[in-house]
Scaffold this motif. Sequence first.
Motif, PDB file in Angstrom:
ATOM      1  N   ALA A 161       0.827  -1.206   0.000  1.00 12.77           N
ATOM      2  CA  ALA A 161       0.000   0.000   0.000  1.00 12.77           C
ATOM      3  C   ALA A 161       0.861   1.256   0.000  1.00 12.77           C
ATOM      4  O   ALA A 161       0.535   2.233  -0.683  1.00 12.77           O
ATOM      5  N   SER A 162       1.992   1.231   0.746  1.00  9.26           N
ATOM      6  CA  SER A 162       2.882   2.407   0.723  1.00  9.26           C
ATOM      7  C   SER A 162       3.452   2.617  -0.663  1.00  9.26           C
ATOM      8  O   SER A 162       3.522   3.747  -1.156  1.00  9.26           O
ATOM      9  N   ILE A 163       3.848   1.513  -1.296  1.00  9.38           N
ATOM     10  CA  ILE A 163       4.407   1.630  -2.640  1.00  9.38           C
ATOM     11  C   ILE A 163       3.331   2.159  -3.590  1.00  9.38           C
ATOM     12  O   ILE A 163       3.586   3.037  -4.411  1.00  9.38           O
ATOM     13  N   PHE A 164       2.107   1.651  -3.418  1.00  6.70           N
ATOM     14  CA  PHE A 164       0.998   2.105  -4.265  1.00  6.70           C
ATOM     15  C   PHE A 164       0.813   3.612  -4.141  1.00  6.70           C
ATOM     16  O   PHE A 164       0.735   4.320  -5.152  1.00  6.70           O
ATOM     17  N   SER A 165       0.770   4.120  -2.902  1.00 12.47           N
ATOM     18  CA  SER A 165       0.537   5.551  -2.709  1.00 12.47           C
ATOM     19  C   SER A 165       1.654   6.372  -3.325  1.00 12.47           C
ATOM     20  O   SER A 165       1.407   7.372  -4.007  1.00 12.47           O
ATOM     21  N   LEU A 166       2.894   5.940  -3.099  1.00 11.74           N
ATOM     22  CA  LEU A 166       4.022   6.724  -3.615  1.00 11.74           C
ATOM     23  C   LEU A 166       4.014   6.743  -5.135  1.00 11.74           C
ATOM     24  O   LEU A 166       4.147   7.803  -5.761  1.00 11.74           O
ATOM     25  N   VAL A 167       3.832   5.591  -5.747  1.00 10.69           N
ATOM     26  CA  VAL A 167       3.828   5.535  -7.212  1.00 10.69           C
ATOM     27  C   VAL A 167       2.645   6.316  -7.767  1.00 10.69           C
ATOM     28  O   VAL A 167       2.753   7.006  -8.783  1.00 10.69           O
ATOM     29  N   GLY A 168       1.491   6.248  -7.077  1.00  5.51           N
ATOM     30  CA  GLY A 168       0.331   7.009  -7.506  1.00  5.51           C
ATOM     31  C   GLY A 168       0.591   8.507  -7.483  1.00  5.51           C
ATOM     32  O   GLY A 168       0.223   9.223  -8.417  1.00  5.51           O
ATOM     33  N   VAL A 169       1.247   8.992  -6.407  1.00  6.51           N
ATOM     34  CA  VAL A 169       1.582  10.417  -6.341  1.00  6.51           C
ATOM     35  C   VAL A 169       2.503  10.780  -7.496  1.00  6.51           C
ATOM     36  O   VAL A 169       2.343  11.826  -8.147  1.00  6.51           O
ATOM     37  N   MET A 170       3.456   9.893  -7.800  1.00  7.61           N
ATOM     38  CA  MET A 170       4.356  10.165  -8.930  1.00  7.61           C
ATOM     39  C   MET A 170       3.564  10.242 -10.237  1.00  7.61           C
ATOM     40  O   MET A 170       3.822  11.108 -11.072  1.00  7.61           O
ATOM     41  N   GLY A 171       2.595   9.331 -10.410  1.00  6.02           N
ATOM     42  CA  GLY A 171       1.770   9.362 -11.618  1.00  6.02           C
ATOM     43  C   GLY A 171       0.989  10.659 -11.716  1.00  6.02           C
ATOM     44  O   GLY A 171       0.922  11.273 -12.787  1.00  6.02           O
ATOM     45  N   GLY A 172       0.413  11.091 -10.587  1.00 10.12           N
ATOM     46  CA  GLY A 172      -0.323  12.350 -10.571  1.00 10.12           C
ATOM     47  C   GLY A 172       0.582  13.514 -10.896  1.00 10.12           C
ATOM     48  O   GLY A 172       0.219  14.418 -11.654  1.00 10.12           O
ATOM     49  N   TYR A 173       1.793  13.486 -10.336  1.00 13.04           N
ATOM     50  CA  TYR A 173       2.773  14.546 -10.609  1.00 13.04           C
ATOM     51  C   TYR A 173       3.097  14.595 -12.092  1.00 13.04           C
ATOM     52  O   TYR A 173       3.141  15.668 -12.704  1.00 13.04           O
ATOM     53  N   LEU A 174       3.312  13.428 -12.685  1.00 11.00           N
ATOM     54  CA  LEU A 174       3.694  13.359 -14.103  1.00 11.00           C
ATOM     55  C   LEU A 174       2.625  13.998 -14.985  1.00 11.00           C
ATOM     56  O   LEU A 174       2.939  14.720 -15.930  1.00 11.00           O
ATOM     57  N   VAL A 175       1.361  13.751 -14.662  1.00 12.01           N
ATOM     58  CA  VAL A 175       0.305  14.346 -15.487  1.00 12.01           C
ATOM     59  C   VAL A 175       0.166  15.831 -15.186  1.00 12.01           C
ATOM     60  O   VAL A 175       0.069  16.652 -16.092  1.00 12.01           O
ATOM     61  N   ALA A 176       0.179  16.179 -13.898  1.00  7.87           N
ATOM     62  CA  ALA A 176      -0.134  17.562 -13.530  1.00  7.87           C
ATOM     63  C   ALA A 176       0.981  18.521 -13.910  1.00  7.87           C
ATOM     64  O   ALA A 176       0.732  19.581 -14.482  1.00  7.87           O
ATOM     65  N   VAL A 177       2.235  18.178 -13.597  1.00  9.11           N
ATOM     66  CA  VAL A 177       3.306  19.165 -13.772  1.00  9.11           C
ATOM     67  C   VAL A 177       3.892  19.159 -15.189  1.00  9.11           C
ATOM     68  O   VAL A 177       3.756  20.158 -15.900  1.00  9.11           O
TER      69      VAL A 177
END
Lengths: 262, 155
Positions: A161-177
């Motif tokens: 679950a920790s890995i999921f959250s971290l990778v998800g934040v990275m995915g969100g960052y990639l799209v947003a920024v």
Amino acid sequence: MDSFFKILSNIGAQITSRIWRLGSASRLFLLTLIYSGESFKRIHLTIREIYFTGVMSLIIIVVSAFFVGMVLGLQGYYTLQKYGSSESIGVLVALALLRELGPVVTALLFAGRAGTAITAEIGLMKATEQLSAMEMMAVSPIARIIGPRFWAGVISMPILASIFSLVGVMGGYLVAVPIIGVDHGAFWSQMNSNIDFRFDIINGLIKSFVFGIACTIIALYEGYDAPPTAEGVSRATTRTVVTSSLTVLGLDFILTSFMIAH
Amino acid sequence: MDKTTLDLWVGFFVAIGIAALMALAMKVGNLTSNTLGETYSVTANYENIGGLKARAPIKSSGVVVGRIDNIKFDTKTYQAVVTLRIDKRYSFPKDTFANIYTSGLLGEQYISLEAGGDDNFLKEGDRISKTQDAVVLEKLISQFLFNKASEASNK
């Protein structure tokens, strides 16, 4: 009138059997805890199971987390920009992942990826009378088979679950920024100032820990309880996915209501 | 599978799990600056705290210097008692103003500390006497309307 009584007694039989199953699942859970000292004596068994349930689930977890994060970034951006607050996208993505999606989606994927494997394996062991053979040799199948799988699931789930959250934040960052062009600094600083370690991250971990216990014990019980036939094992595998998913979603509501009320 | 390879993979798995948690705590949750180290708490009484919540930031000149610990209601004075946890590194004079402001038009509410000129500093358990309540929008609007009405009747 006769058919009416038949329906009533059918409902009664259904409910009694559900309660029976819940009771024997709890008994298996308790026995696993009691025997866990014995199963920890052979720690390499648990490590082997962590490999099969945790490490082998990494790819599906990472890939789905990445896509979930990217979708959150896109959807969040289109809604937030209507209110002129597209910088809050970081908070939205991180909060959604840490509080809910991380633990819940990980548990659902875990039930599908690892839970079914556990059920099928134990069901087949039972069908081929390996469990009875162990009992004959005075080896407790609970200490030797159930315990290591249980602890492997409980340990793997918060990690996944920790890995999921971290990778998800990275995915969100990639799209947003880089893709949409939200400001890099605002993305992180808004996220930092609105996320609390204790309230968001630790609560998410507690959730995934509870889901780990629930998913693994359901998978183990269904396998242990499966009728020793090919059909029985296949039905038990299906039931594992259905029961674990429903339990995870129900438990999520209960846990969230406790955490928010606090 | 070979036992050492298996151990290696599991070790790798657990290590990246812990690393992910650390990264979440540091980068996302900003554990380093969000949790206050040594703190001292002081209280402040307000007639009206508006939408102030526990864990809201306490700022001075815009810098976060602490967080609100809890908010209680005192039935003796009929006032809200807010407990402020301020970082030990920052000390404020006894006659500091503690005002409730809103960040932006619709943003969250926070307490702003404006230092006075007293030589004595606030200590653990002290009470800040100079406070300013939250602005309630309805009150402002009704005052404005009342003034307009009285102006019109004076004409």
